[in-house]
Motif scaffolding. Structure first.
Motif, PDB file in Angstrom:
ATOM      1  N   ASN A  29      84.485 -88.594  10.522  1.00  0.00           N
ATOM      2  CA  ASN A  29      85.220 -88.747  11.924  1.00  0.00           C
ATOM      3  C   ASN A  29      86.132 -87.682  12.280  1.00  0.00           C
ATOM      4  OD1 ASN A  29      83.815 -91.305  11.874  1.00  0.00           O
ATOM      5  ND2 ASN A  29      85.704 -92.434  12.095  1.00  0.00           N
ATOM      6  N   ALA A  30      86.929 -87.125  11.091  1.00  0.00           N
ATOM      7  CA  ALA A  30      87.750 -85.870  11.539  1.00  0.00           C
ATOM      8  C   ALA A  30      86.965 -84.716  12.039  1.00  0.00           C
ATOM      9  CB  ALA A  30      88.721 -85.737  10.383  1.00  0.00           C
ATOM     10  N   ARG A  31      85.715 -84.512  11.671  1.00  0.00           N
ATOM     11  CA  ARG A  31      84.945 -83.606  11.962  1.00  0.00           C
ATOM     12  C   ARG A  31      84.031 -83.631  13.362  1.00  0.00           C
ATOM     13  NH1 ARG A  31      83.610 -83.402   6.139  1.00  0.00           N
ATOM     14  NH2 ARG A  31      84.258 -81.389   5.315  1.00  0.00           N
ATOM     15  N   GLY A  32      84.418 -84.680  13.958  1.00  0.00           N
ATOM     16  CA  GLY A  32      83.764 -85.001  15.254  1.00  0.00           C
ATOM     17  C   GLY A  32      83.924 -84.125  16.221  1.00  0.00           C
ATOM     18  N   SER A  33      82.966 -83.977  17.514  1.00  0.00           N
ATOM     19  CA  SER A  33      83.097 -83.087  18.650  1.00  0.00           C
ATOM     20  C   SER A  33      84.226 -83.605  19.404  1.00  0.00           C
ATOM     21  CB  SER A  33      82.107 -82.875  19.129  1.00  0.00           C
ATOM     22  OG  SER A  33      81.461 -84.088  19.731  1.00  0.00           O
ATOM     23  N   ASP A  34      84.606 -84.973  19.238  1.00  0.00           N
ATOM     24  CA  ASP A  34      85.663 -85.545  20.074  1.00  0.00           C
ATOM     25  C   ASP A  34      87.145 -84.987  19.678  1.00  0.00           C
ATOM     26  OD1 ASP A  34      85.363 -86.936  17.759  1.00  0.00           O
ATOM     27  OD2 ASP A  34      86.368 -88.676  18.462  1.00  0.00           O
ATOM     28  N   GLN A  35      87.232 -84.402  18.539  1.00  0.00           N
ATOM     29  CA  GLN A  35      88.451 -83.817  17.862  1.00  0.00           C
ATOM     30  C   GLN A  35      88.640 -82.396  18.394  1.00  0.00           C
ATOM     31  OE1 GLN A  35      90.673 -85.956  15.564  1.00  0.00           O
ATOM     32  NE2 GLN A  35      88.944 -87.196  16.707  1.00  0.00           N
ATOM     33  N   TYR A  36      87.855 -81.847  19.137  1.00  0.00           N
ATOM     34  CA  TYR A  36      87.959 -80.570  19.785  1.00  0.00           C
ATOM     35  C   TYR A  36      87.879 -80.605  21.227  1.00  0.00           C
ATOM     36  CZ  TYR A  36      87.640 -79.226  14.860  1.00  0.00           C
ATOM     37  OH  TYR A  36      87.936 -79.083  13.724  1.00  0.00           O
ATOM     38  N   PRO A  37      88.114 -79.420  21.857  1.00  0.00           N
ATOM     39  CA  PRO A  37      88.062 -79.452  23.399  1.00  0.00           C
ATOM     40  C   PRO A  37      86.803 -79.559  23.667  1.00  0.00           C
ATOM     41  CG  PRO A  37      89.682 -77.870  22.729  1.00  0.00           C
ATOM     42  CD  PRO A  37      88.956 -78.402  21.409  1.00  0.00           C
ATOM     43  N   GLU A  38      86.502 -80.033  24.860  1.00  0.00           N
ATOM     44  CA  GLU A  38      84.800 -80.407  25.289  1.00  0.00           C
ATOM     45  C   GLU A  38      84.125 -78.888  25.511  1.00  0.00           C
ATOM     46  OE1 GLU A  38      82.834 -83.148  28.489  1.00  0.00           O
ATOM     47  OE2 GLU A  38      84.802 -82.550  28.720  1.00  0.00           O
ATOM     48  N   GLY A  39      83.087 -79.087  24.718  1.00  0.00           N
ATOM     49  CA  GLY A  39      82.123 -77.693  24.765  1.00  0.00           C
ATOM     50  C   GLY A  39      82.649 -76.608  23.810  1.00  0.00           C
ATOM     51  N   MET A  40      83.812 -77.126  23.049  1.00  0.00           N
ATOM     52  CA  MET A  40      84.037 -75.772  22.184  1.00  0.00           C
ATOM     53  C   MET A  40      84.323 -76.441  20.698  1.00  0.00           C
ATOM     54  SD  MET A  40      87.182 -74.338  24.465  1.00  0.00           S
ATOM     55  CE  MET A  40      87.348 -72.712  23.557  1.00  0.00           C
ATOM     56  N   ALA A  41      83.273 -77.297  20.141  1.00  0.00           N
ATOM     57  CA  ALA A  41      83.123 -77.594  18.865  1.00  0.00           C
ATOM     58  C   ALA A  41      82.269 -76.828  18.029  1.00  0.00           C
ATOM     59  CB  ALA A  41      82.841 -78.958  19.000  1.00  0.00           C
ATOM     60  N   PRO A  42      82.675 -75.881  17.344  1.00  0.00           N
ATOM     61  CA  PRO A  42      81.604 -74.775  16.696  1.00  0.00           C
ATOM     62  C   PRO A  42      80.871 -75.409  15.728  1.00  0.00           C
ATOM     63  CG  PRO A  42      84.008 -74.015  16.656  1.00  0.00           C
ATOM     64  CD  PRO A  42      84.104 -75.452  16.961  1.00  0.00           C
ATOM     65  N   ILE A  43      79.667 -74.979  15.506  1.00  0.00           N
ATOM     66  CA  ILE A  43      78.905 -75.507  14.510  1.00  0.00           C
ATOM     67  C   ILE A  43      78.817 -74.184  13.391  1.00  0.00           C
ATOM     68  CG2 ILE A  43      76.612 -76.181  13.532  1.00  0.00           C
ATOM     69  CD1 ILE A  43      77.841 -78.217  15.262  1.00  0.00           C
ATOM     70  N   ILE A  44      79.205 -74.549  12.242  1.00  0.00           N
ATOM     71  CA  ILE A  44      79.457 -73.344  11.287  1.00  0.00           C
ATOM     72  C   ILE A  44      78.175 -72.887  10.476  1.00  0.00           C
ATOM     73  CG2 ILE A  44      80.954 -72.810   9.140  1.00  0.00           C
ATOM     74  CD1 ILE A  44      82.437 -73.375  11.962  1.00  0.00           C
ATOM     75  N   VAL A  45      78.154 -71.817  10.265  1.00  0.00           N
ATOM     76  CA  VAL A  45      77.101 -71.284   9.736  1.00  0.00           C
ATOM     77  C   VAL A  45      77.622 -70.761   7.883  1.00  0.00           C
ATOM     78  CG1 VAL A  45      75.537 -69.161   9.502  1.00  0.00           C
ATOM     79  CG2 VAL A  45      75.963 -70.097  11.653  1.00  0.00           C
ATOM     80  N   ARG A  46      78.631 -70.288   8.122  1.00  0.00           N
ATOM     81  CA  ARG A  46      79.139 -69.845   6.706  1.00  0.00           C
ATOM     82  C   ARG A  46      80.705 -69.641   6.616  1.00  0.00           C
ATOM     83  NH1 ARG A  46      79.596 -64.426   5.199  1.00  0.00           N
ATOM     84  NH2 ARG A  46      78.934 -62.897   6.641  1.00  0.00           N
ATOM     85  N   GLY A  47      81.235 -69.399   5.545  1.00  0.00           N
ATOM     86  CA  GLY A  47      82.569 -69.229   5.399  1.00  0.00           C
ATOM     87  C   GLY A  47      82.813 -68.203   4.431  1.00  0.00           C
ATOM     88  N   ASP A  48      83.850 -67.399   4.697  1.00  0.00           N
ATOM     89  CA  ASP A  48      84.391 -66.445   3.594  1.00  0.00           C
ATOM     90  C   ASP A  48      85.731 -66.180   3.682  1.00  0.00           C
ATOM     91  OD1 ASP A  48      84.605 -63.963   2.145  1.00  0.00           O
ATOM     92  OD2 ASP A  48      83.637 -62.574   3.761  1.00  0.00           O
ATOM     93  N   GLY A  49      86.433 -66.539   2.537  1.00  0.00           N
ATOM     94  CA  GLY A  49      87.879 -66.841   2.487  1.00  0.00           C
ATOM     95  C   GLY A  49      88.467 -67.670   3.387  1.00  0.00           C
ATOM     96  N   ALA A  50      89.095 -67.121   4.184  1.00  0.00           N
ATOM     97  CA  ALA A  50      89.910 -68.180   5.480  1.00  0.00           C
ATOM     98  C   ALA A  50      89.321 -68.184   6.840  1.00  0.00           C
ATOM     99  CB  ALA A  50      91.116 -67.870   5.449  1.00  0.00           C
ATOM    100  N   ARG A  51      87.973 -67.494   6.570  1.00  0.00           N
ATOM    101  CA  ARG A  51      87.483 -67.557   7.920  1.00  0.00           C
ATOM    102  C   ARG A  51      86.030 -68.114   7.889  1.00  0.00           C
ATOM    103  NH1 ARG A  51      89.654 -62.257  11.202  1.00  0.00           N
ATOM    104  NH2 ARG A  51      91.556 -61.866   9.999  1.00  0.00           N
ATOM    105  N   VAL A  52      85.674 -68.307   9.090  1.00  0.00           N
ATOM    106  CA  VAL A  52      84.192 -69.009   9.425  1.00  0.00           C
ATOM    107  C   VAL A  52      83.491 -68.487  10.343  1.00  0.00           C
ATOM    108  CG1 VAL A  52      84.765 -71.224   8.302  1.00  0.00           C
ATOM    109  CG2 VAL A  52      85.362 -70.863  10.549  1.00  0.00           C
ATOM    110  N   LEU A  53      82.290 -68.179  10.231  1.00  0.00           N
ATOM    111  CA  LEU A  53      81.307 -67.989  11.476  1.00  0.00           C
ATOM    112  C   LEU A  53      80.396 -69.149  12.072  1.00  0.00           C
ATOM    113  CD1 LEU A  53      79.791 -65.394  12.613  1.00  0.00           C
ATOM    114  CD2 LEU A  53      78.224 -65.440  10.947  1.00  0.00           C
ATOM    115  N   ASP A  54      80.103 -69.083  13.172  1.00  0.00           N
ATOM    116  CA  ASP A  54      79.475 -70.085  13.699  1.00  0.00           C
ATOM    117  C   ASP A  54      78.208 -69.735  14.349  1.00  0.00           C
ATOM    118  OD1 ASP A  54      79.787 -68.954  16.497  1.00  0.00           O
ATOM    119  OD2 ASP A  54      81.283 -70.467  17.290  1.00  0.00           O
ATOM    120  N   VAL A  55      77.291 -70.634  14.743  1.00  0.00           N
ATOM    121  CA  VAL A  55      76.139 -70.187  15.195  1.00  0.00           C
ATOM    122  C   VAL A  55      75.812 -69.277  16.352  1.00  0.00           C
ATOM    123  CG1 VAL A  55      74.897 -72.268  14.170  1.00  0.00           C
ATOM    124  CG2 VAL A  55      75.771 -72.180  16.735  1.00  0.00           C
ATOM    125  N   ASP A  56      77.081 -69.039  17.080  1.00  0.00           N
ATOM    126  CA  ASP A  56      77.193 -68.352  18.409  1.00  0.00           C
ATOM    127  C   ASP A  56      77.711 -66.666  17.842  1.00  0.00           C
ATOM    128  OD1 ASP A  56      76.422 -69.777  20.811  1.00  0.00           O
ATOM    129  OD2 ASP A  56      77.882 -71.085  19.655  1.00  0.00           O
TER     130      ASP A  56
END
Length: 451
Positions: A29-56
């Motif tokens: 539930n805490a990862r749901g898109s409703d927890q983020y602004p509308e149209g701004m819920a990133p789908i993550i590809v990978r992480g590195d340290g404290a940073r993450v990269l999304d599909v865009d």
């Protein structure tokens, strides 16, 4: 990708597919898109340290990684190497593996207040197992839960107390009663109202936002002893973040049982139930009492989770990870409070809590807690490269990560200040407000969007 080019087209498309296939569009539930602004819920590809990269192809500095589970950073090489070593030799067997021996021995060295430990895959299972042991040992049914703390288990005994109690029989709901954190009198009242009926007192010894007042935990321990109740500490967040031996070591109060997870495996799935031998053995073979069916599942001792734990424990032994997180969090908090004060919005936007587990609070122009203003803050932080439901830090956050965060807050605070001055998020927030993860009805209120 520059801020002006940052978009979420592919994430939004993938999120739509998820909603078609997965209830809620996420597996937590805490990862749901409703927890983020509308149209701004990133789908993550990978992480590195404290940073993450999304599909865009957007990079973000991320906080609260893995729902507070990742303290060493994404892709932390010693953990990944140990997990690969375990996996290459087999993941699951018909008998215990050497990883179980090593992990149990290491855990009991790390947490000397426990006599025995049993591993599992998630926090809900071990906390429910602790409740079951308490009921078996006391012959009682009622569970007293600290209601001013947010979450303990997905199982019915706890979810019956929340706004998402649909599908849970009334009889189950009546088996859980409540008391308040830092309020010994509320616990005394509950115990007096149900004399000799409460099997367990379940609580976190502390939270990121609230430290126990002097004498509170000691008082809880005394009341549990006097009533004959089992004291259970949920160390899911505190364990490995307050100290490697948990918050119980920091505050000097030992529970009868404690439950662990999250940072135990730096994001890999591993949890633990630990505690006194006389209680734990009720789930074993060395008891004359009726046995408890305790954490017997196919994947409980799967080797990669235990290997991850061992690598995490090694790192904590080699480095003072807790102090690193505390120092980074303190630096971040000081800088952000300065930014917020400079923007003139200290009454409306706050950053508070233990340095290693910071959160932020958002208020509207009238000074009331506001999900709309929370959404506005998250929206602006995402636009400037920060992904955060909280500001729970890790030992992987660098000075550069903190600098990016501070600059993002500087820009977000300027927008927040204008919205406060105008008395509304209209014209600033593009879409609906965010909503609590645990709520009865699905749809959060939709905001009118300015053309």
């Amino acid at each position: 990708m520059s801020e002006s080019e940052r978009d979420f087209t592919l994430s939004n498309r993938a999120q739509t597919f998820l909603h078609e296939m997965v209830p809620g569009g996420a597996h937590t539930n805490a990862r749901g898109s409703d927890q983020y602004p509308e149209g701004m819920a990133p789908i993550i590809v990978r992480g590195d340290g404290a940073r993450v990269l999304d599909v865009d192809s957007n990079w973000f500095v991320e906080y609260g990684a893995g729902l507070k589970a990742v303290t060493l950073g994404h892709g932390y090489e010693p953990v990944v190497r140990r997990v690969c070593e375990a996996a290459s030799s087999g993941v699951n067997f018909t008998r215990p593996s050497v990883w179980e021996v090593r992990a149990a021995e290491r855990f009991l060295e790390m947490v000397p207040t426990a006599d025995m430990v049993k591993f599992a895959k998630n926090g809900s299972d071990v906390t429910t197992a602790a409740v079951k042991l308490a009921r078996a040992a006391t012959g009682r049914d009622l569970i007293a839960v600290c209601r001013t703390q947010p979450f303990f288990s997905v199982d019915d005994w706890f979810m019956a107390t929340t706004s998402m109690a649909s599908g849970i029989p009334r009889a189950v709901r009546d088996l859980t009663v409540h008391f308040d954190f830092n309020d010994l009198e509320s616990l005394r009242t509950v115990l007096a109202q149900h004399p000799g009926q409460i099997a367990a007192i379940v609580m976190e010894p502390a939270t990121g936002t609230r430290e126990p007042q002097p004498g509170f935990l000691e008082g809880v321990r005394e009341l549990a002893n006097r009533d004959g109740s089992v004291l259970i500490f949920d160390e899911m967040i505190c364990g490995m973040r307050w100290s490697s031996a948990g918050a119980q070591a920091v505050y000097g109060v030992t529970p009868d049982l404690s439950t662990w997870g999250k940072a135990l495996g730096n994001g890999f799935s591993v949890s633990a139930l630990a505690g006194k031998r006389d209680l734990m053995e009720r789930g074993g073979l060395n008891t004359d009492e009726s046995r408890v069916f305790l954490l017997s599942n196919t994947h409980g001792a799967e080797t990669t989770g235990l290997a991850a734990y061992l690598a995490v424990a090694d790192t904590y032994a080699e480095r003072d990870v807790v102090t690193e997180m505390e120092a980074a969090g303190q630096k971040l908090q000081i800088a952000l409070l300065d930014v917020i004060e400079s923007a003139g919005i200290s009454e409306y936007l706050s950053v508070f809590g233990r340095p290693s587990a910071l959160v932020f609070g958002t208020r509207d122009a009238a000074g009331a807690p506001s999900q709309e203003y929370r959404a506005l803050l998250l929206q602006e932080l995402l636009r400037h490269g920060v992904l955060c439901q909280s500001l729970v830090i890790s030992a992987a956050h660098t000075d550069d990560d903190i600098d990016v965060t501070v600059e993002a807050f500087r820009r977000a605070s300027a927008v927040y200040a204008r919205a406060i001055e105008s008395g509304t998020t209209y014209g600033y927030l593009a879409g609906r407000a965010v909503a609590p993860a645990i709520r009865e009805f699905a749809a959060p209120r939709r905001l009118e969007v300015q053309a």
